[in-house]
Design a protein around this motif. Structure first.
Motif, PDB file in Angstrom:
ATOM      1  N   ALA A   1     -15.802  15.848-124.352  1.00 43.60           N
ATOM      2  CA  ALA A   1     -15.073  16.857-123.590  1.00 43.60           C
ATOM      3  C   ALA A   1     -15.784  18.211-123.556  1.00 43.60           C
ATOM      4  O   ALA A   1     -15.841  18.864-122.503  1.00 43.60           O
ATOM      5  N   LEU A   2     -16.324  18.643-124.694  1.00 38.92           N
ATOM      6  CA  LEU A   2     -16.923  19.979-124.720  1.00 38.92           C
ATOM      7  C   LEU A   2     -18.180  20.088-123.857  1.00 38.92           C
ATOM      8  O   LEU A   2     -18.330  21.059-123.106  1.00 38.92           O
ATOM      9  N   PRO A   3     -19.129  19.122-123.900  1.00 38.93           N
ATOM     10  CA  PRO A   3     -20.260  19.207-122.966  1.00 38.93           C
ATOM     11  C   PRO A   3     -19.820  19.137-121.505  1.00 38.93           C
ATOM     12  O   PRO A   3     -20.370  19.837-120.654  1.00 38.93           O
ATOM     13  N   ALA A   4     -18.809  18.288-121.210  1.00 38.43           N
ATOM     14  CA  ALA A   4     -18.318  18.197-119.835  1.00 38.43           C
ATOM     15  C   ALA A   4     -17.703  19.527-119.398  1.00 38.43           C
ATOM     16  O   ALA A   4     -17.924  19.986-118.260  1.00 38.43           O
ATOM     17  N   ALA A   5     -16.929  20.140-120.301  1.00 39.34           N
ATOM     18  CA  ALA A   5     -16.334  21.436-119.979  1.00 39.34           C
ATOM     19  C   ALA A   5     -17.409  22.496-119.786  1.00 39.34           C
ATOM     20  O   ALA A   5     -17.310  23.354-118.893  1.00 39.34           O
ATOM     21  N   GLY A   6     -18.458  22.443-120.616  1.00 38.02           N
ATOM     22  CA  GLY A   6     -19.561  23.391-120.465  1.00 38.02           C
ATOM     23  C   GLY A   6     -20.267  23.226-119.139  1.00 38.02           C
ATOM     24  O   GLY A   6     -20.624  24.220-118.476  1.00 38.02           O
ATOM     25  N   ALA A   7     -20.480  21.979-118.723  1.00 38.59           N
ATOM     26  CA  ALA A   7     -21.114  21.722-117.431  1.00 38.59           C
ATOM     27  C   ALA A   7     -20.253  22.260-116.302  1.00 38.59           C
ATOM     28  O   ALA A   7     -20.757  22.899-115.350  1.00 38.59           O
ATOM     29  N   GLY A   8     -18.939  22.031-116.385  1.00 36.58           N
ATOM     30  CA  GLY A   8     -18.034  22.541-115.356  1.00 36.58           C
ATOM     31  C   GLY A   8     -18.017  24.046-115.301  1.00 36.58           C
ATOM     32  O   GLY A   8     -18.018  24.648-114.211  1.00 36.58           O
ATOM     33  N   LEU A   9     -18.044  24.675-116.467  1.00 35.46           N
ATOM     34  CA  LEU A   9     -18.053  26.136-116.511  1.00 35.46           C
ATOM     35  C   LEU A   9     -19.350  26.680-115.925  1.00 35.46           C
ATOM     36  O   LEU A   9     -19.351  27.697-115.215  1.00 35.46           O
ATOM     37  N   GLY A  10     -20.460  25.995-116.214  1.00 30.43           N
ATOM     38  CA  GLY A  10     -21.734  26.424-115.635  1.00 30.43           C
ATOM     39  C   GLY A  10     -21.703  26.377-114.121  1.00 30.43           C
ATOM     40  O   GLY A  10     -22.201  27.300-113.459  1.00 30.43           O
ATOM     41  N   TRP A  11     -21.118  25.318-113.572  1.00 30.52           N
ATOM     42  CA  TRP A  11     -21.012  25.205-112.112  1.00 30.52           C
ATOM     43  C   TRP A  11     -20.147  26.331-111.543  1.00 30.52           C
ATOM     44  O   TRP A  11     -20.487  26.945-110.530  1.00 30.52           O
ATOM     45  N   VAL A  12     -19.026  26.612-112.225  1.00 27.27           N
ATOM     46  CA  VAL A  12     -18.135  27.672-111.755  1.00 27.27           C
ATOM     47  C   VAL A  12     -18.850  29.018-111.765  1.00 27.27           C
ATOM     48  O   VAL A  12     -18.775  29.794-110.797  1.00 27.27           O
ATOM     49  N   ILE A  13     -19.566  29.303-112.859  1.00 24.93           N
ATOM     50  CA  ILE A  13     -20.269  30.582-112.961  1.00 24.93           C
ATOM     51  C   ILE A  13     -21.307  30.714-111.850  1.00 24.93           C
ATOM     52  O   ILE A  13     -21.496  31.791-111.273  1.00 24.93           O
ATOM     53  N   ARG A  14     -21.995  29.605-111.525  1.00 22.79           N
ATOM     54  CA  ARG A  14     -22.983  29.649-110.444  1.00 22.79           C
ATOM     55  C   ARG A  14     -22.327  29.962-109.102  1.00 22.79           C
ATOM     56  O   ARG A  14     -22.902  30.651-108.250  1.00 22.79           O
ATOM     57  N   GLU A  15     -21.113  29.478-108.876  1.00 19.80           N
ATOM     58  CA  GLU A  15     -20.433  29.671-107.601  1.00 19.80           C
ATOM     59  C   GLU A  15     -19.731  31.022-107.484  1.00 19.80           C
ATOM     60  O   GLU A  15     -19.418  31.458-106.366  1.00 19.80           O
ATOM     61  N   VAL A  16     -19.491  31.683-108.619  1.00 26.57           N
ATOM     62  CA  VAL A  16     -18.716  32.928-108.598  1.00 26.57           C
ATOM     63  C   VAL A  16     -19.306  33.993-107.677  1.00 26.57           C
ATOM     64  O   VAL A  16     -18.574  34.621-106.894  1.00 26.57           O
ATOM     65  N   PRO A  17     -20.636  34.269-107.724  1.00 25.45           N
ATOM     66  CA  PRO A  17     -21.161  35.315-106.833  1.00 25.45           C
ATOM     67  C   PRO A  17     -20.837  35.056-105.362  1.00 25.45           C
ATOM     68  O   PRO A  17     -20.465  35.982-104.630  1.00 25.45           O
ATOM     69  N   GLY A  18     -20.988  33.804-104.901  1.00 26.64           N
ATOM     70  CA  GLY A  18     -20.677  33.490-103.507  1.00 26.64           C
ATOM     71  C   GLY A  18     -19.220  33.721-103.192  1.00 26.64           C
ATOM     72  O   GLY A  18     -18.885  34.241-102.115  1.00 26.64           O
ATOM     73  N   TRP A  19     -18.345  33.345-104.119  1.00 26.36           N
ATOM     74  CA  TRP A  19     -16.904  33.551-103.884  1.00 26.36           C
ATOM     75  C   TRP A  19     -16.569  35.040-103.830  1.00 26.36           C
ATOM     76  O   TRP A  19     -15.814  35.486-102.966  1.00 26.36           O
ATOM     77  N   VAL A  20     -17.155  35.799-104.749  1.00 31.34           N
ATOM     78  CA  VAL A  20     -16.838  37.232-104.812  1.00 31.34           C
ATOM     79  C   VAL A  20     -17.344  37.957-103.570  1.00 31.34           C
ATOM     80  O   VAL A  20     -16.685  38.857-103.053  1.00 31.34           O
ATOM     81  N   LEU A  21     -18.523  37.561-103.080  1.00 28.13           N
ATOM     82  CA  LEU A  21     -19.102  38.235-101.912  1.00 28.13           C
ATOM     83  C   LEU A  21     -18.272  38.030-100.650  1.00 28.13           C
ATOM     84  O   LEU A  21     -18.433  38.774 -99.672  1.00 28.13           O
TER      85      LEU A  21
END
Length: 222
Positions: free
Chosen positions: A19-39
């Motif tokens: 669960a923890l590596p999967a959650a980390g991978a998901g969080l990494g994807w979210v962080i990568r997408e945040v700039p596009g969402w914020v812009l």
């Protein structure tokens, strides 16, 4: 030889490593997408750095973020798994095992066993602390395994007093260890604080920490 074993369930350990590596991978994807969402939000300040991050080449930017998140999850899983305790109680000894460490205590040396927060504590006949290990094991299972030596709480709970510098009845060697351990607690250095606790135990001091404050009692007859 009969042996009672209380262990962290295998499925719980598998869940942590999954669960923890999967959650980390998901969080990494979210962080990568945040700039596009914020812009996409009008009037957001500091748009320059966000545009710079959003322009990283794909799919490498997303892949890198996911990999880094997975690695972070694996590191966290390792830290959590370090506290996966297995308690083995035989007719002659009590063995406490965590990944990478094992401690064996003669059963005759264990007069009291109890849970203090997220730690299992074993005390000898004189009240000396003979073992202390992180534990998230079921209290009911531990109580059944230890039998009559199990206590719902520290039987010496009323004997502790707070450590402060320059106590007249604390020898100089112990005072230096207390001071060094306080620095370790303040910095969050768990390993150093644990080592210094054991050094103080050899000098006859049993410690109880409350919000990074050290409380202690003296043990006679070491």
């Amino acid at each position: 030889m009969d042996e009672t074993i209380v262990a962290t369930p295998w499925w719980a350990r598998v869940a942590v490593w999954t669960a923890l590596p999967a959650a980390g991978a998901g969080l990494g994807w979210v962080i990568r997408e945040v700039p596009g969402w914020v812009l996409r939000i009008p009037f957001v300040p500091v748009r320059g750095p966000l545009r710079l991050v959003d322009r990283f080449d794909e799919p490498w930017a997303t892949l890198g973020a996911v990999v880094l998140g997975t690695i972070a999850g694996l590191v966290l899983a390792g830290l959590v798994d370090r506290e996966s305790l297995t308690v083995r109680i035989s007719g002659t000894q009590v063995t406490l095992t965590r990944p990478g460490t094992t401690r064996a205590v003669p059963r005759s040396a264990v007069a009291v066993a109890y849970r203090e927060g997220d730690q299992l504590v074993l005390l000898g006949p004189t009240g000396r602390e003979v073992a202390r290990e992180p534990s998230h094991l079921s209290v009911a299972r531990l109580a059944a395994a230890f039998g009559t030596v199990w206590s719902a709480q520290d039987p010496y709970a009323g004997s502790y007093r707070r450590w402060v510098p320059d106590l007249p009845d604390v020898p100089a060697e112990a005072a230096a260890l207390f001071a060094a351990r306080q620095q370790a607690l303040d910095k969050g250095d768990i390993d150093d604080a644990r080592d210094l606790r054991e050094e103080l135990a050899r000098l006859g001091f049993v410690l109880h920490d409350r919000k990074k404050r050290q409380h202690f009692r003296r043990v006679d007859g070491l």
